[in-house]
Scaffold this motif. Structure first.
Motif, PDB file in Angstrom:
ATOM      1  N   TRP A  83       0.906  -1.210  -0.125  1.00 39.30           N
ATOM      2  CA  TRP A  83      -0.023   0.050  -0.037  1.00 39.30           C
ATOM      3  C   TRP A  83       0.913   1.327   0.237  1.00 39.30           C
ATOM      4  O   TRP A  83       1.306   1.768   1.071  1.00 39.30           O
ATOM      5  N   GLY A  84       1.240   1.802  -1.336  1.00 39.26           N
ATOM      6  CA  GLY A  84       1.774   2.884  -1.452  1.00 39.26           C
ATOM      7  C   GLY A  84       3.578   2.689  -1.228  1.00 39.26           C
ATOM      8  O   GLY A  84       3.876   1.512  -1.043  1.00 39.26           O
ATOM      9  N   MET A  85       4.186   3.775  -1.523  1.00 37.03           N
ATOM     10  CA  MET A  85       5.575   3.576  -1.398  1.00 37.03           C
ATOM     11  C   MET A  85       6.204   3.280  -0.300  1.00 37.03           C
ATOM     12  O   MET A  85       7.549   2.807   0.019  1.00 37.03           O
ATOM     13  N   ASP A 276       0.775   2.271  -6.075  1.00 34.12           N
ATOM     14  CA  ASP A 276       1.278   3.141  -5.336  1.00 34.12           C
ATOM     15  C   ASP A 276       0.431   4.250  -4.998  1.00 34.12           C
ATOM     16  O   ASP A 276       1.019   5.120  -4.225  1.00 34.12           O
ATOM     17  N   GLY A 277      -0.436   4.338  -5.473  1.00 35.66           N
ATOM     18  CA  GLY A 277      -1.671   5.291  -5.340  1.00 35.66           C
ATOM     19  C   GLY A 277      -1.344   6.756  -5.935  1.00 35.66           C
ATOM     20  O   GLY A 277      -1.863   7.581  -5.435  1.00 35.66           O
ATOM     21  N   ARG A 278      -0.608   6.607  -7.013  1.00 39.99           N
ATOM     22  CA  ARG A 278       0.100   7.922  -7.534  1.00 39.99           C
ATOM     23  C   ARG A 278      -0.986   8.207  -8.789  1.00 39.99           C
ATOM     24  O   ARG A 278      -2.042   7.365  -9.174  1.00 39.99           O
TER      25      ARG A 278
END
Length: 446
Positions: A83-85, A276-278
């Motif tokens: 979940w994300g970086m 990554d949610g970007r």
């Protein structure tokens, strides 16, 4: 991977040349002599040629991945629930410090073979796992074994706590390796520089890397994850067409204009960006700004080594964004009018061939099926039940998958034929992965 190079004739295929002068050809032949395509047309001379019967199949330029960290191949699945970086930086990236040079060699070989099996004939390997000089040597040696076409991005980002202290030997090794692996030309394995991230290394350290790369004629690539970095490079007089920024999610429109002006492309890794949610808006913004996008898998620890999936996802992301803009403007239900929708499935195939060839500095020789081009080709079976109606490029982007890859040719050599890799390399790749996992984890982690 050993395979012979001989005169080849691919006979009777639907040829998606991606060349504006040739277009698509039905039931056409492609003759390959040595490393290059000699002719494309109907009923070509088969004298002295090994004929590959391709009736009912689709021939495309070899797929080109412009950004993947091949050392992560044996870590497949460890990033599945990230979940994300933050998760990536805690659980995946630190594992590189446990990789020996031997591990990098095995991982690079195994990942490159799997990519070839899946129709990815060329890759920019962003190797940010050069922890010692031996790591770089092992990676390059592994690439020489696979038969895949490679731009090896020598990673300048080492351990954070010794980054400055290690900088001198990295620069020295790049200088030494550049004498053996030139950045230009059409060698199967070429050297490039994967610049240290500016947010960690700072402009002056990165500038030293760039000056060396330009002195030695080496292409460059870098992660562009922080807003304003393109402006910073431009203001320092460092921005140029020999650079490939990756991700670019926070990039400003003015910075895209700067990239377009200097002839830069970008590498977009759609599944990784989503994971990554970007923001994924940059791909459409870049396309509209005249910055040629290309595609990459990025992190095999989470993402399959499959450019068909990346093309499909990118197309859907771009269509979804355009539809959202239409709805926000009160234009609903969707209707066609000039310029809308602006993205088509064929554009995605261009991202993974023509654009990607430019991105790795081989736009004149790769990404097209045309006389004089290097013979990097992929032959697809169109499906077990039926071929698609309409545009065959749409079939490749929206219907095809890695199991359809029948034949793979790189540099005029057959690497896969009739669905089987040449020389038993699948077993060799699986064994290499098993060795890395055994050394790192004592086997497959639970």
């Amino acid at each position: 991977m050993n395979s012979s190079r001989q005169t080849l004739l691919i006979r009777g295929a639907t040829v998606l040349s991606m060349d504006p002068g040739l277009g698509d050809l039905q039931a056409a032949d492609v003759r390959i002599e040595g490393r290059r395509i000699a002719a494309v047309g109907l009923d070509l001379d088969s004298t002295g040629a090994d004929c590959i019967e391709a009736q009912g199949m689709i021939l495309i330029p070899g797929l080109i991945d412009s950004h993947t960290h091949l050392w992560q191949g044996p870590l497949k699945g460890l990033g599945a629930g990230m979940w994300g970086m933050g998760d990536y930086n805690r659980h995946i990236f630190p594992l590189r410090e446990r990789f020996s040079a031997e591990d990098v060699g095995d991982a690079t070989f195994a990942t490159g073979v799997e990519m070839l099996d899946n129709g990815i004939t060329s890759v920019l390997d962003f190797c940010h796992n050069v922890m010692t000089p031996g790591h770089a040597e092992a990676g390059l040696a592994a690439h020489a074994r696979t038969g895949q076409r490679v731009l090896f991005g020598y990673g300048m980002l080492g351990r954070f706590d010794t980054l400055a202290a290690d900088h001198a030997w990295r620069l020295d090794q790049v200088r030494a390796l550049s004498r053996e692996h030139a950045g230009g030309g059409d060698a199967l394995v070429r050297l490039g520089v994967a610049l240290a991230s500016m947010e960690f290394a700072g402009l002056q350290m990165v500038k030293a890397e760039m000056l060396l790369a330009r002195e030695r004629g080496l292409p460059m690539t870098f992660h562009q994850n922080v807003a304003g970095q393109i402006h910073e490079l431009h203001e320092a007089g460092l921005l140029g067409p020999d650079m490939l920024p990756v991700h670019c999610n926070p990039i400003l429109d003015e910075e895209l204009a700067l990239l377009a002006q200097c002839g830069c492309g970008i590498s977009f890794t759609p599944e990784s960006e989503v994971g990554d949610g970007r923001s994924t808006r940059v791909i459409a913004r870049a396309h509209r700004a005249g910055v040629t996008p290309s595609l990459g898998v990025d992190v095999p620890s989470r993402v399959a080594l499959d450019l068909f999936s990346q093309m499909r996802l990118t197309f859907l992301l771009m269509r979804a964004e355009e539809a959202e803009c239409e709805r926000a403007s009160g234009r609903w239900p969707l209707a066609r009018y000039p310029g809308t929708p602006f993205i088509q499935p064929r554009d995605m195939l261009a991202y993974a061939t023509v654009n990607a060839a430019r991105a790795i500095g081989m736009g004149d020789a790769l990404g097209r099926i045309a006389p004089g081009c290097l013979a990097d080709l992929v032959l697809l079976r169109p499906g077990r039940y039926s071929a698609s109606l309409g545009d065959p490029a749409a079939h490749v982007v929206l219907q095809a998958n890695v199991s359809d890859v029948d034949t793979v040719i790189v540099d005029g050599r057959v690497r896969k034929r009739g669905g089987a890799l040449i020389g038993g390399t699948r077993d060799q790749a699986a064994a290499a992965t098993a060795r890395v996992r055994e050394r790192l984890f004592g086997g497959i982690p639970a």
